[in-house]
Scaffold this motif. Structure first.
Motif, PDB file in Angstrom:
ATOM      1  N   ALA A 173       0.857  -1.180   0.000  1.00 49.78           N
ATOM      2  CA  ALA A 173       0.000   0.000   0.000  1.00 49.78           C
ATOM      3  C   ALA A 173       0.891   1.227   0.000  1.00 49.78           C
ATOM      4  O   ALA A 173       2.013   1.192   0.501  1.00 49.78           O
ATOM      5  CB  ALA A 173      -0.917   0.004   1.219  1.00 49.78           C
ATOM      6  N   TYR A 174       0.387   2.300  -0.568  1.00 50.25           N
ATOM      7  CA  TYR A 174       1.118   3.551  -0.578  1.00 50.25           C
ATOM      8  C   TYR A 174       0.809   4.334   0.684  1.00 50.25           C
ATOM      9  O   TYR A 174      -0.348   4.432   1.108  1.00 50.25           O
ATOM     10  CB  TYR A 174       0.743   4.397  -1.797  1.00 50.25           C
ATOM     11  CG  TYR A 174       1.101   3.748  -3.102  1.00 50.25           C
ATOM     12  CD1 TYR A 174       2.433   3.498  -3.433  1.00 50.25           C
ATOM     13  CD2 TYR A 174       0.120   3.384  -4.012  1.00 50.25           C
ATOM     14  CE1 TYR A 174       2.771   2.905  -4.634  1.00 50.25           C
ATOM     15  CE2 TYR A 174       0.449   2.790  -5.211  1.00 50.25           C
ATOM     16  CZ  TYR A 174       1.777   2.548  -5.515  1.00 50.25           C
ATOM     17  OH  TYR A 174       2.102   1.959  -6.703  1.00 50.25           O
ATOM     18  N   HIS A 194      -1.998   6.943   0.451  1.00 58.30           N
ATOM     19  CA  HIS A 194      -3.404   6.544   0.521  1.00 58.30           C
ATOM     20  C   HIS A 194      -3.940   6.725   1.940  1.00 58.30           C
ATOM     21  O   HIS A 194      -5.107   7.054   2.134  1.00 58.30           O
ATOM     22  CB  HIS A 194      -3.578   5.083   0.117  1.00 58.30           C
ATOM     23  CG  HIS A 194      -3.477   4.826  -1.345  1.00 58.30           C
ATOM     24  ND1 HIS A 194      -2.384   5.132  -2.089  1.00 58.30           N
ATOM     25  CD2 HIS A 194      -4.352   4.263  -2.200  1.00 58.30           C
ATOM     26  CE1 HIS A 194      -2.581   4.774  -3.338  1.00 58.30           C
ATOM     27  NE2 HIS A 194      -3.774   4.244  -3.440  1.00 58.30           N
ATOM     28  N   GLY A 254      -4.898  10.534   1.902  1.00 61.14           N
ATOM     29  CA  GLY A 254      -6.199  10.158   1.354  1.00 61.14           C
ATOM     30  C   GLY A 254      -7.231   9.723   2.365  1.00 61.14           C
ATOM     31  O   GLY A 254      -8.387   9.519   2.032  1.00 61.14           O
ATOM     32  N   LEU A 279      -7.433   6.847   4.016  1.00 63.81           N
ATOM     33  CA  LEU A 279      -7.703   5.411   4.063  1.00 63.81           C
ATOM     34  C   LEU A 279      -7.284   4.868   5.424  1.00 63.81           C
ATOM     35  O   LEU A 279      -6.349   5.369   6.037  1.00 63.81           O
ATOM     36  CB  LEU A 279      -6.927   4.710   2.951  1.00 63.81           C
ATOM     37  CG  LEU A 279      -7.238   3.234   2.687  1.00 63.81           C
ATOM     38  CD1 LEU A 279      -8.695   3.048   2.312  1.00 63.81           C
ATOM     39  CD2 LEU A 279      -6.345   2.718   1.571  1.00 63.81           C
ATOM     40  N   THR A 321      -1.944  -1.738  -5.434  1.00 61.89           N
ATOM     41  CA  THR A 321      -1.000  -0.649  -5.688  1.00 61.89           C
ATOM     42  C   THR A 321      -1.044  -0.130  -7.118  1.00 61.89           C
ATOM     43  O   THR A 321      -0.324   0.815  -7.449  1.00 61.89           O
ATOM     44  CB  THR A 321       0.449  -1.048  -5.325  1.00 61.89           C
ATOM     45  OG1 THR A 321       0.766  -2.270  -5.977  1.00 61.89           O
ATOM     46  CG2 THR A 321       0.636  -1.152  -3.833  1.00 61.89           C
ATOM     47  N   SER A 335      -3.101   7.434  -6.140  1.00 62.88           N
ATOM     48  CA  SER A 335      -3.785   8.195  -5.084  1.00 62.88           C
ATOM     49  C   SER A 335      -4.993   8.943  -5.621  1.00 62.88           C
ATOM     50  O   SER A 335      -6.026   9.023  -4.971  1.00 62.88           O
ATOM     51  CB  SER A 335      -2.816   9.177  -4.421  1.00 62.88           C
ATOM     52  OG  SER A 335      -1.831   8.478  -3.713  1.00 62.88           O
ATOM     53  N   PHE A 350      -8.016   6.635  -5.765  1.00 63.54           N
ATOM     54  CA  PHE A 350      -8.634   6.409  -4.468  1.00 63.54           C
ATOM     55  C   PHE A 350      -9.388   7.642  -3.981  1.00 63.54           C
ATOM     56  O   PHE A 350     -10.509   7.547  -3.493  1.00 63.54           O
ATOM     57  CB  PHE A 350      -7.583   5.985  -3.431  1.00 63.54           C
ATOM     58  CG  PHE A 350      -8.139   5.974  -2.046  1.00 63.54           C
ATOM     59  CD1 PHE A 350      -9.053   5.001  -1.670  1.00 63.54           C
ATOM     60  CD2 PHE A 350      -7.816   6.961  -1.141  1.00 63.54           C
ATOM     61  CE1 PHE A 350      -9.612   5.008  -0.409  1.00 63.54           C
ATOM     62  CE2 PHE A 350      -8.364   6.968   0.118  1.00 63.54           C
ATOM     63  CZ  PHE A 350      -9.266   5.993   0.488  1.00 63.54           C
ATOM     64  N   ARG A 351      -8.789   8.815  -4.107  1.00 62.10           N
ATOM     65  CA  ARG A 351      -9.445  10.026  -3.609  1.00 62.10           C
ATOM     66  C   ARG A 351     -10.755  10.309  -4.325  1.00 62.10           C
ATOM     67  O   ARG A 351     -11.759  10.623  -3.687  1.00 62.10           O
ATOM     68  CB  ARG A 351      -8.497  11.210  -3.742  1.00 62.10           C
ATOM     69  CG  ARG A 351      -7.348  11.145  -2.778  1.00 62.10           C
ATOM     70  CD  ARG A 351      -6.437  12.321  -2.979  1.00 62.10           C
ATOM     71  NE  ARG A 351      -5.266  12.187  -2.153  1.00 62.10           N
ATOM     72  CZ  ARG A 351      -4.102  12.704  -2.454  1.00 62.10           C
ATOM     73  NH1 ARG A 351      -3.947  13.397  -3.566  1.00 62.10           N
ATOM     74  NH2 ARG A 351      -3.082  12.552  -1.661  1.00 62.10           N
ATOM     75  N   CYS A 402       3.312   9.399  -5.330  1.00 63.42           N
ATOM     76  CA  CYS A 402       2.727   8.422  -4.400  1.00 63.42           C
ATOM     77  C   CYS A 402       3.520   7.124  -4.361  1.00 63.42           C
ATOM     78  O   CYS A 402       3.498   6.417  -3.372  1.00 63.42           O
ATOM     79  CB  CYS A 402       1.270   8.150  -4.732  1.00 63.42           C
ATOM     80  SG  CYS A 402       0.995   7.038  -6.119  1.00 63.42           S
TER      81      CYS A 402
END
Length: 166
Positions: A24-25, A28, A32, A34, A54, A58, A61-62, A120
């Motif tokens: 995972a970043y 995030h 973000g 998460l 991955t 980002s 996800f956002r 990211c």
């Protein structure tokens, strides 16, 4: 149960996955919003798209999270079909195997999320798959390896999608 997080090894990248773990970043989570356990609605969409965790930049996800929250505030469902109505899913030009979301013309409901977020990839970590990290979701449904078939999937969708309004 506890979320088990580890630093990646010197030879590990966001594309490689050691058995029993996922990447995972940091962005995030830090930028973000998460958190663990990972939201089931997000995991369902990634499983339907057939992309590794991955591979989601980002920006992806956002936009997804903000749209999902906004839809829920209005009492609406928000899943893969609605995502595709509002956004074009594109390869990230800085990292071609990651995916970003770009609002479709006239359908932008959220502003201020940058399309380029190549930074990211700089910081990532490893987490073990367990109930604390993914709840009761079968994380085996999400590809462990990065898919190179993404462009074909989205090209097919773009050519065959029905135009419905959100």
């Amino acid at each position: 149960a506890i979320v088990e997080i580890e630093l990646p090894g010197d030879d590990e990248t966001p594309e490689t996955v050691r058995p029993g773990c996922f990447r995972a970043y940091k962005s995030h989570f830090k930028d973000g919003g998460l958190s663990f356990p990972l939201p089931r609605f997000l995991l369902e969409v990634l499983a339907e798209l057939g992309i590794a965790f991955t591979q989601m930049a980002s920006n992806f996800f956002r936009y997804f999270l903000a749209s999902w929250v906004r839809a829920r505030e209005e009492g609406l469902e928000f899943g893969l079909d609605e995502l595709k109505q509002l956004f074009a899913t594109k390869r990230n030009s800085g990292f071609p195997d990651t995916m970003i979301l770009a609002p479709r013309a006239g359908r932008s409901i959220i502003d201020g999320i940058p399309n380029r977020d190549d930074w990211c990839r700089e910081k990532f970590f490893v987490f073990k798959i367990n109930p604390a990290s993914v709840g009761n979701f079968d994380f085996g449904r999400i590809p462990r390896e990065w898919s190179d078939e993404i462009g074909k999937f989205f090209s097919f969708f773009e050519a065959n999608s029905a135009r419905r309004s959100f």
